[in-house]
Design a protein around this motif. Structure first.
Motif, PDB file in Angstrom:
ATOM      1  N   GLU A   3     -20.576  29.942 -26.609  1.00 49.05           N
ATOM      2  CA  GLU A   3     -20.309  29.772 -25.017  1.00 49.05           C
ATOM      3  C   GLU A   3     -19.011  29.118 -24.675  1.00 49.05           C
ATOM      4  O   GLU A   3     -18.314  29.851 -23.908  1.00 49.05           O
ATOM      5  CB  GLU A   3     -21.333  28.522 -24.478  1.00 49.05           C
ATOM      6  CG  GLU A   3     -22.653  28.679 -24.565  1.00 49.05           C
ATOM      7  CD  GLU A   3     -23.501  27.540 -23.849  1.00 49.05           C
ATOM      8  OE1 GLU A   3     -22.828  26.665 -23.288  1.00 49.05           O
ATOM      9  OE2 GLU A   3     -24.506  27.855 -23.747  1.00 49.05           O
ATOM     10  N   ARG A   4     -18.295  28.646 -25.651  1.00 51.70           N
ATOM     11  CA  ARG A   4     -16.879  28.435 -25.429  1.00 51.70           C
ATOM     12  C   ARG A   4     -16.317  27.863 -26.664  1.00 51.70           C
ATOM     13  O   ARG A   4     -17.148  27.078 -27.361  1.00 51.70           O
ATOM     14  CB  ARG A   4     -16.539  27.780 -24.294  1.00 51.70           C
ATOM     15  CG  ARG A   4     -16.892  26.020 -24.487  1.00 51.70           C
ATOM     16  CD  ARG A   4     -16.546  25.558 -23.076  1.00 51.70           C
ATOM     17  NE  ARG A   4     -16.471  24.017 -23.273  1.00 51.70           N
ATOM     18  CZ  ARG A   4     -17.554  23.203 -23.261  1.00 51.70           C
ATOM     19  NH1 ARG A   4     -18.759  23.721 -23.204  1.00 51.70           N
ATOM     20  NH2 ARG A   4     -17.345  22.029 -23.420  1.00 51.70           N
ATOM     21  N   THR A  64     -28.196  24.047 -27.178  1.00 54.81           N
ATOM     22  CA  THR A  64     -26.626  24.455 -27.560  1.00 54.81           C
ATOM     23  C   THR A  64     -26.329  23.456 -28.679  1.00 54.81           C
ATOM     24  O   THR A  64     -26.999  22.500 -28.658  1.00 54.81           O
ATOM     25  CB  THR A  64     -25.457  24.340 -26.481  1.00 54.81           C
ATOM     26  OG1 THR A  64     -25.550  22.886 -26.034  1.00 54.81           O
ATOM     27  CG2 THR A  64     -25.751  25.189 -25.363  1.00 54.81           C
ATOM     28  N   GLU A 100     -22.978  21.759 -30.851  1.00 54.11           N
ATOM     29  CA  GLU A 100     -21.431  21.884 -30.918  1.00 54.11           C
ATOM     30  C   GLU A 100     -20.949  21.107 -32.186  1.00 54.11           C
ATOM     31  O   GLU A 100     -21.660  20.670 -33.016  1.00 54.11           O
ATOM     32  CB  GLU A 100     -21.160  20.684 -29.766  1.00 54.11           C
ATOM     33  CG  GLU A 100     -21.857  21.188 -28.533  1.00 54.11           C
ATOM     34  CD  GLU A 100     -21.337  20.350 -27.308  1.00 54.11           C
ATOM     35  OE1 GLU A 100     -20.233  19.756 -27.423  1.00 54.11           O
ATOM     36  OE2 GLU A 100     -22.189  20.238 -26.502  1.00 54.11           O
ATOM     37  N   ALA A 114     -14.982  33.821 -27.450  1.00 56.40           N
ATOM     38  CA  ALA A 114     -16.411  33.996 -26.552  1.00 56.40           C
ATOM     39  C   ALA A 114     -16.417  35.441 -25.742  1.00 56.40           C
ATOM     40  O   ALA A 114     -17.625  35.396 -25.271  1.00 56.40           O
ATOM     41  CB  ALA A 114     -16.692  32.728 -25.678  1.00 56.40           C
ATOM     42  N   ASP A 145     -21.417  36.561 -29.011  1.00 53.94           N
ATOM     43  CA  ASP A 145     -22.588  36.627 -27.923  1.00 53.94           C
ATOM     44  C   ASP A 145     -23.308  35.087 -27.724  1.00 53.94           C
ATOM     45  O   ASP A 145     -23.387  34.855 -26.623  1.00 53.94           O
ATOM     46  CB  ASP A 145     -23.666  37.646 -28.347  1.00 53.94           C
ATOM     47  CG  ASP A 145     -24.740  37.801 -27.276  1.00 53.94           C
ATOM     48  OD1 ASP A 145     -24.162  37.695 -25.871  1.00 53.94           O
ATOM     49  OD2 ASP A 145     -25.802  37.799 -27.558  1.00 53.94           O
ATOM     50  N   ASN A 146     -23.315  34.341 -28.933  1.00 54.94           N
ATOM     51  CA  ASN A 146     -23.870  33.036 -28.856  1.00 54.94           C
ATOM     52  C   ASN A 146     -22.700  32.079 -28.682  1.00 54.94           C
ATOM     53  O   ASN A 146     -23.115  30.873 -28.375  1.00 54.94           O
ATOM     54  CB  ASN A 146     -24.603  32.875 -30.103  1.00 54.94           C
ATOM     55  CG  ASN A 146     -25.932  33.457 -30.082  1.00 54.94           C
ATOM     56  OD1 ASN A 146     -26.387  33.805 -29.062  1.00 54.94           O
ATOM     57  ND2 ASN A 146     -26.503  33.660 -30.964  1.00 54.94           N
ATOM     58  N   ARG A 172     -30.788  34.492 -33.115  1.00 51.86           N
ATOM     59  CA  ARG A 172     -29.543  33.856 -33.090  1.00 51.86           C
ATOM     60  C   ARG A 172     -29.037  33.512 -34.574  1.00 51.86           C
ATOM     61  O   ARG A 172     -28.307  32.280 -34.726  1.00 51.86           O
ATOM     62  CB  ARG A 172     -29.892  32.746 -32.280  1.00 51.86           C
ATOM     63  CG  ARG A 172     -30.080  32.878 -30.867  1.00 51.86           C
ATOM     64  CD  ARG A 172     -29.516  32.090 -29.984  1.00 51.86           C
ATOM     65  NE  ARG A 172     -29.990  31.988 -28.443  1.00 51.86           N
ATOM     66  CZ  ARG A 172     -29.366  33.004 -27.815  1.00 51.86           C
ATOM     67  NH1 ARG A 172     -28.420  33.759 -28.061  1.00 51.86           N
ATOM     68  NH2 ARG A 172     -29.801  33.047 -26.533  1.00 51.86           N
ATOM     69  N   LYS A 231     -24.840  28.657 -28.605  1.00 52.29           N
ATOM     70  CA  LYS A 231     -26.142  28.845 -28.168  1.00 52.29           C
ATOM     71  C   LYS A 231     -27.202  28.707 -29.341  1.00 52.29           C
ATOM     72  O   LYS A 231     -26.757  29.308 -30.395  1.00 52.29           O
ATOM     73  CB  LYS A 231     -26.502  30.024 -27.196  1.00 52.29           C
ATOM     74  CG  LYS A 231     -25.847  30.407 -26.129  1.00 52.29           C
ATOM     75  CD  LYS A 231     -26.262  31.524 -25.500  1.00 52.29           C
ATOM     76  CE  LYS A 231     -24.929  31.913 -24.492  1.00 52.29           C
ATOM     77  NZ  LYS A 231     -25.045  33.438 -24.152  1.00 52.29           N
TER      78      LYS A 231
END
Length: 197
Positions: free
Chosen positions: A72-73, A93, A95, A65, A69-70, A160, A87
């Motif tokens: 989040e974690r 978002t 996952e 992360a 850039d995209n 993205r 993202k």
């Protein structure tokens, strides 16, 4: 076809840049990476750092992360499994959980998303010595965009789309590893407030 595959596997360029696209996809899905997706992208960058150092930084998934850039974690679930929060266009978002499918210390790290992922994907990152220039890092990703072709078009509009992000993310990884920071042309809100005071 086997001559084409042999040539593709000897080529230093990422699989997605092969002149023999069908052979590249077959090679990628035929053993180099798990067949999780139908869109193949690959990018490479040379980084002036030792291979072992780059591999170790990438292998600690929480670090991703810091330059992707995209992302989040990324939470490590165990040494071989991780949970990704990324993202997506429109402020959403997506996952998924991923499992390491191949690991060669200092050289290769491959993964595959688990069943039921919001974005089915798989890929590999290779680290090869480049002599005095450092290390060539090559990322190859196979993915299914959410909402198919329409989702891919929307992702491109919002910058993205993984092909765009892979190039940018590898450039940021290079900056971070060579200089210790990621250069940016925009000022953060905190920097603007500091200037005003």
């Amino acid at each position: 076809m086997s001559d084409t595959l042999d040539q593709t596997s000897r080529d230093d360029a990422p699989l997605a840049t092969s002149k023999h696209a069908s052979a590249a996809v077959e090679a990628a899905t035929g053993g180099l990476i798990e067949p999780r997706g139908d869109t193949l992208i690959a990018r490479a960058v040379t980084i002036n750092r030792p291979r072992a150092e780059l591999f170790a930084y990438w292998r600690d998934f929480a670090n991703l992360a810091s330059f992707m850039d995209n992302v989040e974690r990324v939470d490590a679930l165990d040494p071989d499994r991780s949970h990704w929060v990324v993202k997506a266009p429109g402020g959403r978002t997506v996952e998924w959980d991923a499992t390491v499918t191949e690991e060669v210390e200092g050289a290769v790290l491959a993964w595959s998303s688990d069943e039921g992922a919001d974005v089915p994907n798989s890929g590999r990152v290779e680290f090869r010595d480049a002599g005095a220039r450092g290390t060539v890092v090559t990322a190859t990703i196979l993915y299914d965009p959410p909402a198919g072709v329409i989702g891919k078009v929307i992702a491109k509009m919002f910058q993205r789309e993984p092909a765009i992000q892979a190039r940018r993310d590898l450039r940021r990884f290079k900056q971070l590893m060579e200089t210790g920071e990621i250069a940016t042309s925009s000022r953060t809100r905190a920097q603007l407030e500091e200037e005003r005071n």
